[in-house]
Design a protein around this motif. Structure first.
Motif, PDB file in Angstrom:
ATOM      1  N   VAL A  43      40.613  38.488  32.087  1.00 62.40           N
ATOM      2  CA  VAL A  43      41.719  38.882  32.966  1.00 62.40           C
ATOM      3  C   VAL A  43      41.437  38.411  34.390  1.00 62.40           C
ATOM      4  O   VAL A  43      42.331  37.883  35.067  1.00 62.40           O
ATOM      5  CB  VAL A  43      41.930  40.415  32.920  1.00 62.40           C
ATOM      6  CG1 VAL A  43      42.920  40.857  33.971  1.00 62.40           C
ATOM      7  CG2 VAL A  43      42.384  40.845  31.543  1.00 62.40           C
ATOM      8  N   GLN A  44      40.207  38.567  34.846  1.00 63.75           N
ATOM      9  CA  GLN A  44      39.835  38.098  36.187  1.00 63.75           C
ATOM     10  C   GLN A  44      40.039  36.593  36.296  1.00 63.75           C
ATOM     11  O   GLN A  44      40.563  36.096  37.293  1.00 63.75           O
ATOM     12  CB  GLN A  44      38.372  38.428  36.486  1.00 63.75           C
ATOM     13  CG  GLN A  44      38.122  39.874  36.810  1.00 63.75           C
ATOM     14  CD  GLN A  44      36.643  40.143  37.061  1.00 63.75           C
ATOM     15  OE1 GLN A  44      35.771  39.446  36.544  1.00 63.75           O
ATOM     16  NE2 GLN A  44      36.364  41.176  37.834  1.00 63.75           N
ATOM     17  N   HIS A  45      39.612  35.875  35.277  1.00 62.39           N
ATOM     18  CA  HIS A  45      39.745  34.416  35.304  1.00 62.39           C
ATOM     19  C   HIS A  45      41.220  34.004  35.315  1.00 62.39           C
ATOM     20  O   HIS A  45      41.616  33.095  36.053  1.00 62.39           O
ATOM     21  CB  HIS A  45      39.041  33.810  34.101  1.00 62.39           C
ATOM     22  CG  HIS A  45      39.043  32.320  34.071  1.00 62.39           C
ATOM     23  ND1 HIS A  45      40.053  31.527  34.559  1.00 62.39           N
ATOM     24  CD2 HIS A  45      38.129  31.449  33.604  1.00 62.39           C
ATOM     25  CE1 HIS A  45      39.783  30.270  34.383  1.00 62.39           C
ATOM     26  NE2 HIS A  45      38.603  30.188  33.797  1.00 62.39           N
ATOM     27  N   SER A  46      42.054  34.668  34.528  1.00 57.57           N
ATOM     28  CA  SER A  46      43.466  34.290  34.451  1.00 57.57           C
ATOM     29  C   SER A  46      44.201  34.552  35.773  1.00 57.57           C
ATOM     30  O   SER A  46      45.169  33.865  36.089  1.00 57.57           O
ATOM     31  CB  SER A  46      44.163  35.025  33.309  1.00 57.57           C
ATOM     32  OG  SER A  46      44.243  36.403  33.570  1.00 57.57           O
ATOM     33  N   PHE A  47      43.724  35.525  36.546  1.00 59.26           N
ATOM     34  CA  PHE A  47      44.332  35.786  37.850  1.00 59.26           C
ATOM     35  C   PHE A  47      43.633  35.025  38.981  1.00 59.26           C
ATOM     36  O   PHE A  47      44.012  35.138  40.139  1.00 59.26           O
ATOM     37  CB  PHE A  47      44.300  37.288  38.171  1.00 59.26           C
ATOM     38  CG  PHE A  47      45.341  38.079  37.447  1.00 59.26           C
ATOM     39  CD1 PHE A  47      46.694  37.861  37.691  1.00 59.26           C
ATOM     40  CD2 PHE A  47      44.987  39.046  36.535  1.00 59.26           C
ATOM     41  CE1 PHE A  47      47.656  38.590  37.035  1.00 59.26           C
ATOM     42  CE2 PHE A  47      45.942  39.789  35.866  1.00 59.26           C
ATOM     43  CZ  PHE A  47      47.284  39.557  36.113  1.00 59.26           C
ATOM     44  N   GLY A  48      42.593  34.283  38.643  1.00 64.35           N
ATOM     45  CA  GLY A  48      41.885  33.514  39.644  1.00 64.35           C
ATOM     46  C   GLY A  48      41.016  34.352  40.554  1.00 64.35           C
ATOM     47  O   GLY A  48      40.785  33.990  41.702  1.00 64.35           O
ATOM     48  N   LEU A  49      40.556  35.485  40.062  1.00 60.87           N
ATOM     49  CA  LEU A  49      39.719  36.373  40.870  1.00 60.87           C
ATOM     50  C   LEU A  49      38.237  36.081  40.588  1.00 60.87           C
ATOM     51  O   LEU A  49      37.862  35.655  39.513  1.00 60.87           O
ATOM     52  CB  LEU A  49      40.006  37.840  40.526  1.00 60.87           C
ATOM     53  CG  LEU A  49      41.451  38.299  40.736  1.00 60.87           C
ATOM     54  CD1 LEU A  49      41.622  39.697  40.210  1.00 60.87           C
ATOM     55  CD2 LEU A  49      41.809  38.236  42.208  1.00 60.87           C
TER      56      LEU A  49
END
Length: 54
Positions: A43-49
């Motif tokens: 989820v972090q990766h998909s939001f670029g976090l």
């Protein structure tokens, strides 16, 4: 005599059902936490976090 036997059976039945309910509830809480923990990096990766604090 039969009334006390019936009452004892009902108490045992209720105790078994309560134990099953609590066990299932505990499993679902732990499983939900595991799913969130495993999915969080994706989820972090998909939001670029990135990591917190960086």
């Amino acid at each position: 005599m039969t009334g006390s036997r019936t009452a004892e059976r009902m108490r045992r039945h209720r105790a078994v059902l309560l134990t099953a309910l609590l066990t299932t509830t505990n499993f679902l809480v732990v499983f939900d936490g595991l799913v969130v923990t495993v999915a969080l990096p994706a989820v972090q990766h998909s939001f670029g976090l990135g990591q917190a604090g960086t």
